[in-house]
Design an enzyme around this catalytic site. Structure first.
Site, PDB file in Angstrom:
ATOM      1  N   TRP A  15      -9.046 -79.838 -44.909  1.00 44.96           N
ATOM      2  CA  TRP A  15      -7.580 -79.785 -45.074  1.00 44.96           C
ATOM      3  C   TRP A  15      -7.101 -78.445 -45.608  1.00 44.96           C
ATOM      4  O   TRP A  15      -5.912 -78.186 -45.641  1.00 44.96           O
ATOM      5  CB  TRP A  15      -7.124 -80.916 -46.017  1.00 44.96           C
ATOM      6  N   LYS A  16      -8.019 -77.612 -46.080  1.00 44.69           N
ATOM      7  CA  LYS A  16      -7.644 -76.321 -46.668  1.00 44.69           C
ATOM      8  C   LYS A  16      -6.592 -76.531 -47.765  1.00 44.69           C
ATOM      9  O   LYS A  16      -6.632 -77.553 -48.450  1.00 44.69           O
ATOM     10  CB  LYS A  16      -7.185 -75.354 -45.572  1.00 44.69           C
ATOM     11  N   GLU A 102     -12.912 -68.196 -44.788  1.00 43.04           N
ATOM     12  CA  GLU A 102     -11.732 -67.869 -45.594  1.00 43.04           C
ATOM     13  C   GLU A 102     -12.132 -67.546 -47.036  1.00 43.04           C
ATOM     14  O   GLU A 102     -11.373 -66.913 -47.767  1.00 43.04           O
ATOM     15  CB  GLU A 102     -10.715 -69.023 -45.524  1.00 43.04           C
ATOM     16  N   GLU A 171     -18.762 -71.219 -37.293  1.00 35.97           N
ATOM     17  CA  GLU A 171     -17.316 -71.051 -37.189  1.00 35.97           C
ATOM     18  C   GLU A 171     -16.970 -69.597 -36.889  1.00 35.97           C
ATOM     19  O   GLU A 171     -16.838 -68.778 -37.820  1.00 35.97           O
ATOM     20  CB  GLU A 171     -16.640 -71.458 -38.503  1.00 35.97           C
ATOM     21  N   SER A 216     -10.498 -74.187 -34.094  1.00 34.15           N
ATOM     22  CA  SER A 216      -9.555 -74.665 -33.080  1.00 34.15           C
ATOM     23  C   SER A 216     -10.034 -75.889 -32.297  1.00 34.15           C
ATOM     24  O   SER A 216      -9.747 -76.022 -31.100  1.00 34.15           O
ATOM     25  CB  SER A 216      -9.162 -73.533 -32.117  1.00 34.15           C
ATOM     26  N   GLY A 237     -10.023 -78.037 -38.822  1.00 35.82           N
ATOM     27  CA  GLY A 237      -8.994 -77.656 -39.786  1.00 35.82           C
ATOM     28  C   GLY A 237      -7.670 -78.317 -39.439  1.00 35.82           C
ATOM     29  O   GLY A 237      -7.426 -79.485 -39.740  1.00 35.82           O
ATOM     30  N   GLY A 238      -6.816 -77.573 -38.763  1.00 36.48           N
ATOM     31  CA  GLY A 238      -5.449 -78.026 -38.476  1.00 36.48           C
ATOM     32  C   GLY A 238      -5.364 -79.437 -37.896  1.00 36.48           C
ATOM     33  O   GLY A 238      -4.517 -80.239 -38.326  1.00 36.48           O
TER      34      GLY A 238
HETATM   35  P1  PGA Z   1      -9.076 -74.836 -37.426  1.00 36.12           P
HETATM   36  O1  PGA Z   1      -9.963 -74.513 -38.726  1.00 36.12           O
HETATM   37  O2  PGA Z   1      -9.585 -76.122 -36.843  1.00 36.12           O
HETATM   38  O3  PGA Z   1      -7.664 -74.961 -37.947  1.00 36.12           O
HETATM   39  O4  PGA Z   1      -9.259 -73.691 -36.486  1.00 36.12           O
HETATM   40  C1  PGA Z   1     -11.336 -74.778 -38.741  1.00 36.12           C
HETATM   41  C2  PGA Z   1     -11.937 -74.389 -40.067  1.00 36.12           C
HETATM   42  O5  PGA Z   1     -11.575 -73.351 -40.622  1.00 36.12           O
HETATM   43  O6  PGA Z   1     -12.771 -75.130 -40.622  1.00 36.12           O
END
Ligand code: PGA
Length: 253
Positions: A15-16, A102, A171, A216, A237-238
């Protein structure tokens, strides 16, 4: 359907820095969906640290695991703003992501620090997911495989990981949050190279470590990505922020 037969794939939702109290409803909806229609994969959510405890409580007795997005290697101390692996476990986490790009990119985290974090995770009884990934510049220079295998070798505390549950996530930095993904051939080549390193370092155990793809992933591309031979799950992620999308991805495993 993943062709990996030794271990269940892992569908992980990162979820960041997203999610307030109301987002716990999405986690409950994921758990309810998994209950009604169990996927062939393990499912885990990695909420921001502020939600770990409440999410772990909300999902108690369910099969969806809760994890942290990062940890500091030390057990405790004067480290303002940081969270130890023990604290994550105490809050109810059973897994933790280490070395996400990140963190590597945004905070200058080195392979050695990622290794120390993975070691801390094991010390606290957490299953680490160790992330690696090349930048676009490195890929364009034809160095993707060299970069990710180098990161993997230098980020894994091999002796400590022997006999323990852990996962690796590939990733590519340029695929995260961009809507761009590598070709299926490129994903397979990267995962093959990581598998070779894992087998070299861990023998039989290395053959069963799930190697997740992240960057993605969405309900449309998940089936193709998950059908690659060495893809043992996805780190999303998103598309993990909405229960319906995340469940649709998990259903492809
Ligand atoms: P994303 O992020 O699915 O939004 O590209 C993936 C991640 O950073 O784990």
């Amino acid at each position: 359907m993943s062709k990996l037969t030794t271990v269940r794939p892992l569908i992980a939702g990162n979820w960041k820095m997203n999610g307030l109290t109301a987002a716990l409803d999405e986690a409950r909806a994921v758990a309810a969906g998994v209950e009604t229609d169990p996927p062939g994969a393990r499912v885990a959510i990695f909420p921001p640290a502020t939600l770990i405890h409440r999410m772990a409580d909300a999902l108690a007795g369910q099969t969806v695991a809760v994890g942290g997005q990062d940890c500091r290697p030390e057990v405790s101390g004067a480290f303002t703003g940081d969270t130890s692996a023990e604290m994550l476990a105490d809050a109810g986490a059973t897994m933790v992501i280490v070395g996400h790009s990140e963190r590597r990119g945004g905070y200058g985290e080195t392979d050695a620090l990622v290794l120390a974090k993975a070691q801390a995770a094991l010390r606290a009884g957490l299953e680490p997911i160790v992330c690696v990934g090349e930048s676009l510049e490195q890929r364009d220079a034809g160095r993707a495989i060299e970069v990710i295998t180098g990161q993997l070798r230098a980020s894994l505390p091999v002796d400590a990981l022997k006999g323990e549950a852990f996962a690796v996530a590939y990733e590519p930095v340029w695929a995260i949050g961009t809507g761009r993904t590598p070709t299926l051939n490129d994903i397979e080549a990267a995962h093959d190279a990581l598998r070779t390193v894992l087998i070299e370092l861990f023998s039989d155990q290395g053959a069963g470590v799930p190697i997740l793809y992240g960057g993605s992933v969405n309900p449309k591309n998940a089936a193709d990505i998950l059908s690659q031979k060495e893809v043992g799950g996805v780190l999303v992620g998103g598309a993990s922020l909405k229960a319906a999308d995340f469940l649709a991805i998990a259903a492809r495993a």
